[in-house]
Design an enzyme around this catalytic site. Sequence first.
Site, PDB file in Angstrom:
ATOM      1  N   LYS A 167       5.368   5.019  -9.967  1.00 51.86           N
ATOM      2  CA  LYS A 167       4.060   4.881  -9.304  1.00 51.86           C
ATOM      3  C   LYS A 167       2.960   4.627 -10.332  1.00 51.86           C
ATOM      4  CE  LYS A 167       5.432   7.634  -5.315  1.00 51.86           C
ATOM      5  NZ  LYS A 167       5.550   9.011  -4.811  1.00 51.86           N
ATOM      6  N   GLU A 223       0.814  -1.224   0.000  1.00 50.57           N
ATOM      7  CA  GLU A 223       0.000   0.000   0.000  1.00 50.57           C
ATOM      8  C   GLU A 223       0.848   1.275   0.000  1.00 50.57           C
ATOM      9  OE1 GLU A 223      -3.677   0.585  -0.002  1.00 50.57           O
ATOM     10  OE2 GLU A 223      -2.489   2.276  -0.707  1.00 50.57           O
TER      11      GLU A 223
END
Length: 431
Positions: free
Chosen positions: A205, A129
Site C-alpha cells: 500500500k 481506489e
Amino acid sequence: MKKVKIALLGLGNVGTGVWKIFQMNKDEIEKRSGYEVKISKILVRDKKKNRGLDIPEELITTNFKDILEDDEIKVVVEVMGGIEPAKSYILSAIKNKKHIVTANKMLLATRGDELFKEADENGVMFRYEASVAGGIPIINGINESLTANKIENLYGIVNGTTNYILSKMDLEKVNFKTALKEAQVKGYAEADPTSDVDGYDSQYKLAILAALSFGTQVDVSNVYREGITNISSLDIEYARELGYKIKLLAIVKNHDNKLELRVHPTMVPEEHPLGAVYDSFNAIFLKGNAVGELMFYGRGAGDLPTGSAVVSDIIAIIKEDVEGENKIPVVKNNLWKKEFKEMSEVTCRYYIRATVIDEPGVLGEITKVFGENKVSLRSVIQRGRRHSGQYVTLVFETYLTKETNIISSIDSLYELKSVNKIDNLIRIEEF
Ligand SMILES: NC(=O)c1ccc[n+]([C@@H]2O[C@H](COP(=O)([O-])OP(=O)(O)OC[C@H]3O[C@@H](n4cnc5c(N)ncnc54)[C@H](OP(=O)(O)O)[C@@H]3O)[C@@H](O)[C@H]2O)c1
C-alpha cells in the site's frame, strides 16, 4: 435512461459488497451516474458455492471469455485478488477496450506500471481506489483533490488487522498471540496472517501511495519493511509510560528529491490523532505544502466499505465517458524521477529495550557506548531494583539520530559482558 453493462471478476468479500451496494443504492447510483448499471456477468471459481445472495444463476460464470468477448460490457471490475490470472484478465480486458476498476494492491504494487501503460495506450480508464485503505477515499483524494500541492510527508495506518492486534494489546493488556487469535476469530486476520503481521500488506500500500503522491515509479523493494511480531506487552507498557502508542506506520517523507519509504512499528505521541486510531480502523495523515495537515480516517476493509470505494470508481468511469476513448492519461507515476534513501541514512528517534546484568557501573558503560556512537539519550528507565548480579530491563529513549549510529551502538553494546540482549528497537516519530 441509458444503460451500461459491467462485469465482476470475483464474488468474495469485496464482490459481495459491490453486489449489495448496487441493490441497496440503486436509485442514488442511477441518479448520480445518469445510467442504469447492470452487472451482467460475474466470474467465480466455484459456481455451486452458496453465497447467501439472490443472484440470477445465468449471471455466474467460470469462463472469463464470457466477459471478454461481450462487447456490451464496458467496465471490468477485478475483485478476485492475486497476481495471476488477475493480471492476464485485466490486460486482455484493456486490449478489448474495457475500462478497469481493481482493488488488488498486490498486483498494483508489483505490476502496476505495466497495467497503467497498457490502459493508457488503449485509451481506457483505470481506477483503483479500494486498493489502499478500503473505504477511505485516499487515492482519489491525492489524485484529484490534492493535485495543487507538493506532498511533504505521509503517515498511514493502512492495515486494519495489525491495528486491531496492537489496540487489543494496549487496551486489554493481552499478549500478541492472544490478540492475533481474536483477530482470526473475528475474521480480521487470515489463517496465515503473514502478509498482515509481517508488514507486506502495508508495504504494497505504501508503494502505491508513494508512487501516486510523488508522481514517481516506486518498486516494492524500495520500501523498508518490519512487522509487529516482535512487539511485546512490555513494549506497550513502556510506550505508555513514555507517553506513546505503538502503531504499524507506513511512512513516506520527501527530502530534496530523495524519498524515505518505510513500514515498521512506530511509537506515536499519544496526543497525536494517529495515536487515537484504534480497532481495525485505518487512517492516513499527510502534509501538503498548500493545504497543510490532513487526516483521512475510516474503515480499511470489509465488504461494504471496500465495495463503497469500488462502486464509486465504477460511477466515476460511467460519468466520465464510458462509451468513448479516455482522454485523461492514466499514468501519473512517471512525472518525476526520485531516488530512495537507504534505511541507514534515515534520521529518527529510538526506543531501545535491553536486558543487562544489574551491577554498579553498568549504566555508565552503556551510556558511554551510546556517546561514542554519537547517540544522545533523552531518558532511561530502570524499574524496580533486583539483587546485584541478576538481569534487569533497561529502556533508553534517544534524541534524533542516524539509523547507522544506532546500529553501530547496538553492535558495540553486544561486546559488553554486562549486556545480555537487546530485546527490541522501535522507532519514534514526533511529526
Ligand atoms: N477483503 C477486503 O476487505 C479487501 C479490502 C481492500 C482490498 N481488497 C482486495 O480485493 C480483492 C478481493 O478480496 P476479497 O477479500 O474479496 O477476496 P475473496 O473473498 O478471497 O474473494 C475472491 C473471489 O475471487 C474469485 N476467484 C479467485 N480466483 C479466481 C480464479 N482464478 N478464477 C475465477 N474466480 C476466482 C473467488 O471465487 P470463488 O468464490 O468461487 O472461490 C472469490 O469469489 C483482493 O485483491 C484484496 O486484496 C480486499
